[in-house]
Design a protein around this motif. Structure first.
Motif, short mmCIF file in Angstrom:
data_model
loop_
_atom_site.label_atom_id
_atom_site.label_comp_id
_atom_site.label_asym_id
_atom_site.label_seq_id
_atom_site.Cartn_x
_atom_site.Cartn_y
_atom_site.Cartn_z
N SER A 61 -68.96 84.46 22.17
CA SER A 61 -68.29 85.43 21.30
C SER A 61 -67.65 86.54 22.11
CB SER A 61 -69.28 86.02 20.29
OG SER A 61 -70.35 86.67 20.96
N SER A 112 -63.60 87.57 22.07
CA SER A 112 -63.12 88.92 21.83
C SER A 112 -62.13 89.38 22.90
CB SER A 112 -64.31 89.90 21.76
OG SER A 112 -64.93 90.02 23.02
N SER A 130 -60.03 98.30 14.49
CA SER A 130 -60.22 97.55 15.73
C SER A 130 -58.92 97.45 16.52
CB SER A 130 -60.74 96.15 15.41
OG SER A 130 -60.67 95.31 16.54
N HIS A 143 -58.58 95.83 19.43
CA HIS A 143 -58.43 94.47 19.96
C HIS A 143 -57.82 93.55 18.90
CE1 HIS A 143 -60.77 95.77 23.36
NE2 HIS A 143 -60.71 94.56 23.91
N THR A 144 -58.27 93.69 17.65
CA THR A 144 -57.69 92.87 16.59
C THR A 144 -56.22 93.18 16.41
OG1 THR A 144 -59.82 92.87 15.44
CG2 THR A 144 -57.90 92.21 14.16
N VAL A 177 -60.41 86.07 17.89
CA VAL A 177 -60.69 87.42 18.37
C VAL A 177 -61.53 88.18 17.35
CG1 VAL A 177 -59.64 89.64 18.94
CG2 VAL A 177 -58.64 87.53 19.81
N SER A 178 -61.17 88.07 16.08
CA SER A 178 -61.90 88.78 15.03
C SER A 178 -63.36 88.32 14.96
CB SER A 178 -61.21 88.56 13.68
OG SER A 178 -59.85 88.98 13.73
N GLY A 196 -65.11 86.90 17.35
CA GLY A 196 -65.81 87.32 18.55
C GLY A 196 -66.21 88.79 18.52
N LEU A 197 -65.34 89.64 18.00
CA LEU A 197 -65.64 91.07 17.93
C LEU A 197 -66.82 91.35 17.00
CD1 LEU A 197 -62.01 92.47 17.72
CD2 LEU A 197 -63.57 92.70 19.66
N ARG A 247 -70.16 89.49 18.40
CA ARG A 247 -70.70 90.18 19.58
C ARG A 247 -71.23 91.57 19.22
NH1 ARG A 247 -72.76 92.44 22.94
NH2 ARG A 247 -72.55 92.38 25.21
N TYR A 274 -69.16 94.20 18.72
CA TYR A 274 -68.25 95.23 19.19
C TYR A 274 -67.68 96.05 18.03
CZ TYR A 274 -68.21 93.12 23.86
OH TYR A 274 -68.56 92.64 25.11
#
Length: 263
Positions: free
Chosen positions: A106, A110, A183, A185-186, A224-225, A227-228, A231, A233
């Motif tokens: 995960s 991310s 987020s 990263h998202t 990505v979503s 994984g965030l 994990r 995050y």
């Protein structure tokens, strides 16, 4: 019973006045009465930009609402719940506790939302599309790539002030601190990969290739979503809010590129 006569029909005396302008109060040279023409286009006048009935077709009010208005409203609702510590946050925390399971896989997913991962992909597509437009002799060949680059630059300009405004703390697995909503990263993944997909779509000839392009973008953003959240995050609502915000940004880019194509 009238007799059959080969050849075009002949006008009869006394009938010509029925087809002149103003006959029987019609005001039309094509009809002898006041009824509207039977053709759909004649009975449906064109409307201004953004309304159904415009020729050539452009997105109407329902389309604009679902592309821009609905995601904006959802984003405003989620942001309000975060700022006001509303009941939606209680459900968000429960979902997060059920989903969080930190592992290396995960974490790797991310990182697909890192600037170092998404921006180079977008940059390569920007150059490729600009070269294709220039070779094709497109007027203002640089404009589509410039628009997508500007959209990418808007991501930190929007995300960072929102993080400061909401000051949402992180999940229990994260160190103490604030600034997790929405987020980043998202948003980076959605705009970088989504902008690249929108630029590439007009140059893909087959339906299968276009479908694969859109599916690839969606899979990357969902990876990505996931994984965030997995994990730990980000809270799930942090990710959903970024989806809504980026839906508005990407829809704006799509409408701009469509307007330019039909101009």
């Amino acid at each position: 019973m009238g007799e059959y006569r080969p050849g075009p029909p002949q006008l009869r005396p006394g009938r010509a006045l029925a087809h002149t302008t103003g006959a029987s109060g019609s005001g039309s040279p094509h009809r002898s009465d006041s009824r509207p023409p039977q053709t759909p286009r004649g009975a449906r006048p064109s409307g201004p930009f953004g309304r159904p009935g415009t020729t050539p077709p452009v997105p109407g009010r329902p389309t604009f609402f679902f592309l821009l208005g609905l995601p904006a409203l959802l984003f405003a609702l989620i942001t309000w719940q975060v700022v006001a510590d509303g009941p939606l946050l209680r459900a968000d925390e429960r979902v997060s506790r059920a989903l969080v399971h930190p592992d290396r896989f995960s974490g790797g997913l991310s990182h697909l939302g890192d600037v170092q991962a998404g921006v180079p992909v977008l940059a390569a597509v920007l150059v490729y599309v600009a070269v294709r437009h220039r070779r094709a002799g497109t007027d203002r060949w640089w404009l589509p790539s410039a628009a997508a680059a500007l959209l990418m630059a808007l991501v930190p300009a929007l995300i960072i002030p929102l993080k400061e405004l909401t000051a949402r703390p992180g999940t229990p697995v994260m160190p103490p601190g604030t600034g997790y909503f929405p987020s980043g990263h998202t948003a980076t993944a959605a705009v970088a990969y989504g902008g690249a997909a929108l630029l590439l779509l007009p140059w893909l000839r087959s339906t299968a290739a276009r479908r694969a392009c859109v599916i690839t973008w969606a899979v990357l953003v969902l990876a990505v979503s996931f994984g965030l959240v997995r994990r730990g995050y980000h809270w799930p609502l942090d990710v959903v809010a970024s989806w809504c915000l980026c839906a508005v940004l990407l829809a704006s880019l799509w409408l701009f590129l469509g307007r330019r194509t039909t101009a």
